[in-house]
Enzyme design. Structure first.
Site, short mmCIF file in Angstrom:
data_model
loop_
_atom_site.label_atom_id
_atom_site.label_comp_id
_atom_site.label_asym_id
_atom_site.label_seq_id
_atom_site.Cartn_x
_atom_site.Cartn_y
_atom_site.Cartn_z
N ASP A 107 38.90 -8.67 0.65
CA ASP A 107 39.70 -9.90 0.29
C ASP A 107 39.19 -11.18 0.76
OD1 ASP A 107 39.88 -9.40 3.09
OD2 ASP A 107 42.26 -9.60 3.14
N LYS A 158 42.63 -12.17 16.51
CA LYS A 158 43.76 -13.10 16.42
C LYS A 158 44.09 -13.82 17.88
CE LYS A 158 45.51 -11.12 12.14
NZ LYS A 158 44.42 -9.99 11.96
N ASP A 217 39.05 -16.30 3.01
CA ASP A 217 39.89 -15.07 3.49
C ASP A 217 40.91 -15.31 2.63
OD1 ASP A 217 41.89 -13.53 4.40
OD2 ASP A 217 40.68 -12.91 6.17
P1 GTP Z 1 47.28 -9.12 6.45
O1 GTP Z 1 48.37 -8.08 6.55
O2 GTP Z 1 47.78 -10.26 5.54
O3 GTP Z 1 46.61 -9.32 7.67
O4 GTP Z 1 46.32 -8.57 5.28
P2 GTP Z 1 45.63 -6.95 5.27
O5 GTP Z 1 46.52 -5.81 5.22
O6 GTP Z 1 44.59 -7.25 4.08
O7 GTP Z 1 44.76 -6.96 6.62
P3 GTP Z 1 43.26 -7.57 7.30
O8 GTP Z 1 43.27 -8.89 6.62
O9 GTP Z 1 43.21 -7.37 8.68
O10 GTP Z 1 42.39 -6.72 6.69
C1 GTP Z 1 40.98 -6.78 6.48
C2 GTP Z 1 40.40 -5.79 5.49
O11 GTP Z 1 40.52 -4.54 5.66
C3 GTP Z 1 41.01 -6.24 3.95
O12 GTP Z 1 40.21 -6.31 3.12
C4 GTP Z 1 42.25 -5.17 4.10
O13 GTP Z 1 42.34 -4.95 2.31
C5 GTP Z 1 41.53 -3.80 4.68
N1 GTP Z 1 42.40 -3.30 5.01
C6 GTP Z 1 43.27 -3.37 6.29
N2 GTP Z 1 43.88 -2.10 6.44
C7 GTP Z 1 43.43 -1.25 5.78
C8 GTP Z 1 43.66 0.29 5.70
O14 GTP Z 1 44.51 0.60 6.23
N3 GTP Z 1 42.95 1.00 5.03
C9 GTP Z 1 41.82 0.47 4.27
N4 GTP Z 1 41.17 1.25 3.52
N5 GTP Z 1 41.60 -1.18 4.15
C10 GTP Z 1 42.25 -1.79 5.09
#
Ligand code: GTP
Length: 362
Positions: A107, A158, A217
């Site tokens: 993302d 964070k 992001d």
């Molecule tokens: P927020 O809930 O808004 O923080 O977003 P998020 O769920 O995308 O979490 P975060 O920004 O911490 O995730 C960083 C990256 O890891 C992003 O590209 C997410 O799509 C990916 N990601 C987060 N959790 C998982 C998971 O459980 N499995 C996989 N495969 N990717 C994950």
């Protein structure tokens, strides 16, 4: 070289949009987020992208298939979300274990040259090298402290207000040696930021490479809109050759109108507007710095500024949507309603009265 793209997050703060489709398919400048990520990787030495996916995985598989932008695409599917570390261990069998691999959050929109990060990693010979970038507010991210030799000496995910070691943050792009997988416990949900990076930092095996590039992001509405504007500005001004635009309407660059879009008389669209397929915009509308998902209907004299309108949403006449507001898929906003200051409308909800409070969810 292989890259794992973390493509399974739910995107908590964009939930009205990510509860009906994978976050990686959210359109940015009328092209899904995942495409921008793959395009960037295809400019590096990566030949295979491994997508770590969980919810709505099938939609991503259907959209991408097995190859795109000259990259082979493999899928590592999780039954349940495994966080940002668990998916790396799960994809172990798909990696070449005799060379480093790249990990990228799916993302992120950036024009950073990943080759440079790989070269730096090889030069430093650590177990992991993170791209790091300076931001004004590190609170939403993982903040790092580094020494004069670019070791990361502290990693705080964070941080609470005033507790960040610096304004340098983890940019969500890493080069890892396969040994890092030994630091990830088997089978469960693991946060690489909380459970692995702090240990590597203590052991002196974690390096940071500061990048000076465009980097966003896509986590909250404001940044989603910023990413949209950035990518529209990078492309070709006004793109509307497959749209039906009334002669009296005005399109202001940059804007991108997809196939089947119709714009009514005297409407003014742009700058920084992406309108997806089959959206109908009535007469006398004003749309600025916004993202409109497919099939939405925008009634006459409606104003949309700095807002995101979900798929098949209906905005009736004289509606005003502003300031980071987000309208979920299939929501309906009745005549004369004003929604402003980051109001979020859940999918399928009908709103008949104005809401001017900050960040209210309906
Ligand atoms: P927020 O809930 O808004 O923080 O977003 P998020 O769920 O995308 O979490 P975060 O920004 O911490 O995730 C960083 C990256 O890891 C992003 O590209 C997410 O799509 C990916 N990601 C987060 N959790 C998982 C998971 O459980 N499995 C996989 N495969 N990717 C994950």
């Amino acid at each position: 070289m292989k890259a794992i793209i973390l493509a399974g997050g739910f995107g908590t703060r964009l939930r009205p949009l990510s509860c009906t489709r994978p976050k990686m398919l959210l359109p940015v400048a009328n092209q899904p987020l995942i495409d921008w990520c793959l395009m960037n990787l295809s400019k590096s030495d990566v030949d295979t992208a491994i997508l770590a996916v969980n919810y709505f995985a099938e939609a991503l598989v259907r959209y991408l298939g097995t190859t795109k932008y000259d990259l082979g695409i493999l899928y590592s599917r999780e039954q349940r979300p495994m966080g940002t570390g668990g998916p790396l261990k799960k994809a172990k069998e798909m990696l070449n274990l005799n060379e480093p691999f790249i990990v990228m959050n799916g993302d992120i929109i950036t024009d950073f040259d990943i080759k440079r990060l790989v070269d730096y990693h090889k030069e430093k010979k650590g177990l992991a090298t993170l791209a790091i970038i300076e931001v004004p507010d590190p609170g939403r991210f993982g903040s790092v402290e580094r020494d004069s030799e670019s070791h990361i000496t502290r990693f705080v995910e964070k941080p609470e207000p005033g507790k960040a070691p610096s304004n340098l943050i983890n940019a969500g792009i890493y080069v890892l040696e396969p040994e890092v997988l030994n630091y990830i416990p088997n089978g469960g949900k693991v946060s690489i930021e909380r459970q692995v990076f702090p240990i590597l930092a203590k052991e002196g095996k974690l390096y940071g490479y500061e990048i000076h590039a465009q980097w966003i992001d896509v986590g909250v509405s404001e940044d989603y809109l910023r990413a949209n504007a950035l990518l529209l500005n990078r492309s070709d001004g006004v793109k509307a050759e497959k749209a039906k635009v009334n002669q009296t309407a005005t399109l202001i660059s940059p804007c991108n109108l997809a196939e089947g879009v119709e714009i009514g008389e005297d409407s003014i669209i742009g700058p920084n507007v992406a309108i997806a397929e089959n959206v109908l915009v009535g007469k006398g509308c004003r749309i600025e710095n916004s993202i409109i998902f497919p099939g939405a209907t925008i009634g006459d004299y409606t104003n949309i500024k700095n807002a995101i309108i979900g798929e098949n949403a209906i905005l009736h006449r004289w509606v005003k949507i502003e300031s980071g507001s987000l309208i979920g898929d299939y929501a309906e906003i009745e005549d004369g309603v004003t929604l402003t200051r980051g109001v979020t409308v859940c999918p399928s909800k009908t709103v008949g009265e104005s809401v001017l409070d900050q960040h209210q969810v309906m």
